[in-house]
Enzyme design. Structure first.
Site, mmCIF file in Angstrom:
data_model
loop_
_atom_site.group_PDB
_atom_site.id
_atom_site.type_symbol
_atom_site.label_atom_id
_atom_site.label_comp_id
_atom_site.label_asym_id
_atom_site.label_seq_id
_atom_site.Cartn_x
_atom_site.Cartn_y
_atom_site.Cartn_z
ATOM 1 N N GLU A 1 0.860 -1.217 0.005
ATOM 2 C CA GLU A 1 0.092 -0.031 -0.006
ATOM 3 C C GLU A 1 0.687 1.317 -0.055
ATOM 4 O O GLU A 1 0.382 2.228 0.782
ATOM 5 C CB GLU A 1 -1.069 0.118 1.184
ATOM 6 C CG GLU A 1 -1.901 -1.031 1.281
ATOM 7 C CD GLU A 1 -2.789 -0.961 2.435
ATOM 8 O OE1 GLU A 1 -3.959 -0.436 2.277
ATOM 9 O OE2 GLU A 1 -2.526 -1.648 3.409
ATOM 10 N N CYS B 1 -11.457 3.629 5.687
ATOM 11 C CA CYS B 1 -10.784 4.807 6.103
ATOM 12 C C CYS B 1 -10.849 5.888 5.211
ATOM 13 O O CYS B 1 -10.838 7.243 5.614
ATOM 14 C CB CYS B 1 -9.182 4.473 6.318
ATOM 15 S SG CYS B 1 -8.576 3.672 4.987
#
Length: 659
Positions: free
Chosen positions: A319, A403
Site C-alpha cells: 500500500e 478509512c
C-alpha cells in the site's frame, strides 16, 4: 445551556488541564483555523454541501446501522460479555466521522446532526475505562492483550480520537470528547513515556494529534510525548506483525531513526502521518534535525515517487512505495488517504519554511489525487486511484476497511484550514478559494474576502480590510504551473516551457511588489476595502515524464490550471484507447455547465483507429477527443480511462470479443 456559557466552561477546562503552561516555540507562520473561515466558493461550496448532506449521512448510516462500529462502544458500556465485531481498528472510523461532522457543523449548522454527534460522544465516553484506556477491540476481547502488539492500531485510534475531539471543541465549544481524549492521552503518556517503556507506532497518526492537543491544551507533556514517539523509531524496538511476521520495519518507516531518514519507504499513509507529525514537532521545538530530514524525504517523494495527480504509493503489495520512478498507471494504488496525507504534510512543510512549492504540491494532491476519491453524488468512493482503466474499475458504496470515505469527508469539510496563514506581522494567501476570514496580527485584525472562478478561471480578487490603516506584507502564492513547472524535480516537465504572464494590481493600479519563496509580496499601508486583483491565464499544457518512468514513454498528460485531465470512454464514442496525440495537436477548453455540476472540458481533433465496416481492416480517421478533469471520472459508470495519452503507436491489440 447557551453557547456563551459553554465557551466559559470550555475556557475553565482548558485552564485546568493546562495549568503548567509552557512557552510555546511556534513556527513563524500559523494556519488560520477552519472555524475562522467562511467558504463562499463556486467550486468548493457545492462539494462541501454534498459532503454535509450526503457523505456524512452515509458515514453515519454505515457506522451505526450497517456495520457494528457504534455497537462495539455500546457493548463495552453494557458489560454484557459480548465480543467485538468488525476489524480491530474500526474505532478510528467513528472518530474520523465525528471529525467530519465537527467541520460540517461549522459550514452548515444542523441541530439534529449535533445531537447525533453528542449521542455518539456519550457512548464513547461510557466505554472509557477508569484508567483512561479506550479501545473497544481489546476491552471486549481481553484487556490482558492490550499494548502488546505495536501493529494493532491502539495509538492510531487514539490519535483520531484526539483530532475529532479538538475539531468538535473548535466548532461547538463542548469539552466532553476533549476530556475523554485528554484522559486517553494521559494514560498513554503514563504507560510509555513516563516509564520509558519502548513503543513504536505501527500505524502513525498519534504524533500529529498530540501536537494538536499540545497547542489546544497548552500542556507540555503532549508535545514531549509526540517527540518521544518520534524518537522511538529505528532503534529495534518494534514488536508485532510488521516486525515479527513481515520482517519489514521500513513498512512503517522504522528501519532507521527519523532524523537519519532520507528516502521514502513503506506504507504511504503511515509515512504521510508520520512526517506530518515530525514537521509539527520540528516547528514546535525548533528541532533542525527533523526539519532537514523532512526536506530530504520530501524531495525523494516529489522528485521520484509522485504521480502527476499528486497521488503517491504505486503498489498494492505494501500500500505504498516501491522503487524510484516506478509509477505504473493502471495498477497505481494511490490510496485516497495517502493524498489526504499529502495535503497534511505539505501544509506543515510550508509552515516550517514559508516556501510556496509545498502548497503547489498540496494543491495538486487536493484537486486531483484526493478529490478523485469522492464521487459527484457524494455517496460512492475510490480507495485506490489508478491513472488508467480498461473498464473494470469503479467506485464503491463502502469498504471493509473504511478509512477513505470519512477521510475525504473531513478533508473537504475542513478546507478552511488550508486557505490562509499568518504570522504576527504578515498574511499569506495559499489557495484560491472564495472565502472570508478575520486574521489576527499582533497589532490588530485584518479581514480578507476572496472571490474567484478558480479552477475554471484564473481571476482572483482579494479585498483587504484592516481594523485601521496599517502596514504589513501580503503574500500571495504564484502557482508553479503558472511559472512553467508542473512539479519540482525532473520527473515531469511541460513541453511548452513558456511562463504564462500574470497581472497584479491594487485598486486598479500597478503597484510595486517583490517575489519571495514563490509568493508575490505586497508590502504597503493597507486601508479599508483595498482591492487586489490577479489574472492568471489558464492554458492547456502538455506534460511529458522523465524517461525513467517507463510507463509514460511516448505519452503526454494534459493539465489546465491545477487540474490534471483524463480521457474517459463515455465521452469518446465508447473508446478511450484508440487514438494518438501528435506533437502539433491543439486542445481547446470549454465550460460545460450541465456536465457533472459544471466542468471545463478539453477537445481536440486527433487520429483515431476504428474497425472498417466489414471488420476486416483498421482505418484511421480524425475524431474529436474530449478530456475531463481527472477527479470527475467514473461518475457515469465504469469504462476505459487514461491520463497519459499515447503519442505513437507501438503495438495493436485486436479484440474480437473473444478475449
Amino acid at each position: 445551556m447557551t453557547r456563551k456559557r459553554i465557551l466559559c466552561i470550555s475556557s475553565y477546562f482548558l485552564f485546568a488541564i493546562g495549568n503548567a503552561y509552557a512557552q510555546e516555540t511556534l513556527s513563524p507562520i500559523r494556519p488560520v483555523n477552519f472555524s475562522k473561515v467562511e467558504i463562499t466558493d463556486q467550486f468548493w461550496t457545492p462539494k462541501i454541501k454534498t459532503v454535509s448532506e450526503v457523505t456524512i449521512p452515509v458515514c453515519i448510516e454505515q457506522t451505526e446501522v450497517k456495520t457494528p462500529r457504534i455497537r462495539n462502544f455500546e457493548k463495552v458500556a453494557q458489560h454484557s460479555g459480548e465480543k467485538h465485531e468488525g476489524i480491530y481498528y474500526d474505532d478510528s472510523d467513528v472518530y474520523k466521522a465525528l471529525e467530519a461532522i465537527a467541520y460540517s457543523l461549522k459550514n452548515h449548522p444542523d441541530q439534529q446532526l449535533e445531537q447525533k454527534a453528542d449521542e455518539w460522544i456519550d457512548k464513547i465516553a461510557a466505554a472509557q475505562l477508569p484508567d483512561g484506556y479506550l479501545n473497544t477491540y481489546y476491552t471486549l476481547n481481553g484487556l490482558d492483550k492490550r499494548w502488546t502488539d505495536m501493529d494493532m492500531h491502539e495509538d492510531y485510534c487514539a490519535g483520531h480520537l484526539i483530532e475529532a475531539a479538538i475539531a468538535y471543541y473548535n466548532t461547538t465549544g463542548k469539552t466532553k470528547l476533549l476530556e475523554v481524549a485528554t484522559r486517553f492521552a494521559d494514560h498513554i503518556d503514563s504507560t510509555f513515556r513516563q516509564q520509558n517503556r519502548p513503543w513504536v507506532s505501527g500505524h502513525q497518526e498519534i504524533e500529529l494529534a498530540l501536537v494538536k492537543l499540545y497547542h489546544t491544551a497548552k500542556k507540555e507533556r503532549y508535545l514531549a510525548l509526540a517527540d518521544w514517539f518520534l524518537q522511538q523509531r529505528g532503534r529495534g524496538y518494534g514488536k508485532g506483525h510488521t516486525w515479527d511476521d513481515l520482517k519489514d520495519p521500513a513498512r512503517c518507516q522504522d528501519a532507521v531513526p527519523l532524523k537519519d531518514q532520507k528516502e521514502i519507504t513503506g506504507h504511504a499513509v503511515r509515512a504521510m502521518y508520520l512526517y506530518t507529525g515530525a514537521a509539527d514537532v520540528g516547528a514546535a521545538t525548533g528541532n533542525t534535525e527533523y526539519m532537514q530530514a523532512m526536506q530530504t524525504v520530501w524531495q525523494d517523494v516529489v522528485y521520484r515517487n509522485m504521480y502527476i495527480t499528486g497521488g503517491i504509493g504505486s503498489t498494492a503489495k505494501n500500500e505504498g512505495f516501491s522503487q524510484d520512478y516506478d509509477l505504473p498507471n493502471a495498477s497505481a494504488y494511490c490510496e485516497t488517504c495517502a493524498s489526504v496525507g499529502m495535503v497534511f504534510w505539505n501544509q506543515r512543510m510550508n509552515l516550517l519554511t514559508g516556501e510556496a512549492k509545498y502548497f503547489d504540491i498540496l494543491e495538486r494532491s487536493l484537486y486531483n489525487g484526493a478529490l478523485d476519491g469522492l464521487s459527484y453524488s457524494g455517496n460512492r468512493f475510490f480507495y485506490g486511484n489508478p491513472l488508467a482503466s480498461h473498464g473494470g474499475y469503479g467506485r464503491s458504496e463502502w469498504f471493509g476497511t473504511a478509512c477513505c470515505p470519512s477521510n475525504i469527508a473531513r478533508l473537504v469539510e475542513s478546507l478552511g484550514d488550508y486557505i490562509y496563514a499568518h504570522s504576527d506581522k504578515a498574511v499569506w494567501v495559499n489557495l484560491f478559494v472564495g472565502s472570508k476570514a478575520a486574521i489576527p496580527l499582533s497589532q490588530g485584525t485584518v479581514e480578507i474576502a476572496q472571490q474567484t472562478g478558480y479552477p475554471w478561471q484564473g481571476d482572483v480578487n482579494i479585498r483587504v480590510t484592516p481594523d485601521r490603516k496599517r502596514k504589513f506584507p501580503l503574500h500571495i502564492r504564484i502557482p508553479g504551473w503558472l511559472l512553467g513547472q508542473p512539479a519540482p524535480g525532473d520527473t515531469y516537465r511541460f513541453l511548452d516551457t513558456t511562463e504564462n504572464k500574470y497581472t497584479l494590481q491594487v485598486n486598479g493600479k500597478n503597484v510595486p511588489y517583490h517575489i519571495e519563496k514563490g509568493y508575490v509580496v505586497i508590502d504597503r499601508i493597507w486601508d479599508k476595502n483595498d482591492a487586489v486583483s490577479i489574472q492568471m491565464p489558464l492554458e492547456v499544457k502538455k506534460i511529458a515524464a522523465n524517461d525513467q518512468v517507463v510507463a509514460n514513454k511516448n505519452r503526454i498528460a494534459l493539465q489546465r490550471g491545477p487540474l490534471v485531465y483524463c480521457v474517459e470512454q463515455v465521452d469518446n464514442q465508447d473508446n478511450a484507447m484508440n487514438f494518438i496525440v501528435p506533437p502539433d495537436a491543439h486542445f481547446t477548453a470549454s465550460f460545460q455547465k450541465d456536465l457533472l455540476g459544471g466542468v471545463v472540458t478539453l477537445q481536440s481533433k486527433l487520429p483515431a483507429a476504428t474497425p472498417s465496416s466489414d471488420g476486416k481492416s483498421i482505418q484511421v480517421t480524425k475524431q474529436t477527443i474530449t478530456a475531463i478533469p481527472y477527479f470527475c471520472w467514473a461518475n457515469r459508470g465504469n469504462g476505459e480511462m487514461q491520463v497519459w495519452l499515447p503519442t505513437k503507436i507501438k503495438n495493436v491489440l485486436i479484440n474480437s470479443n473473444g478475449l
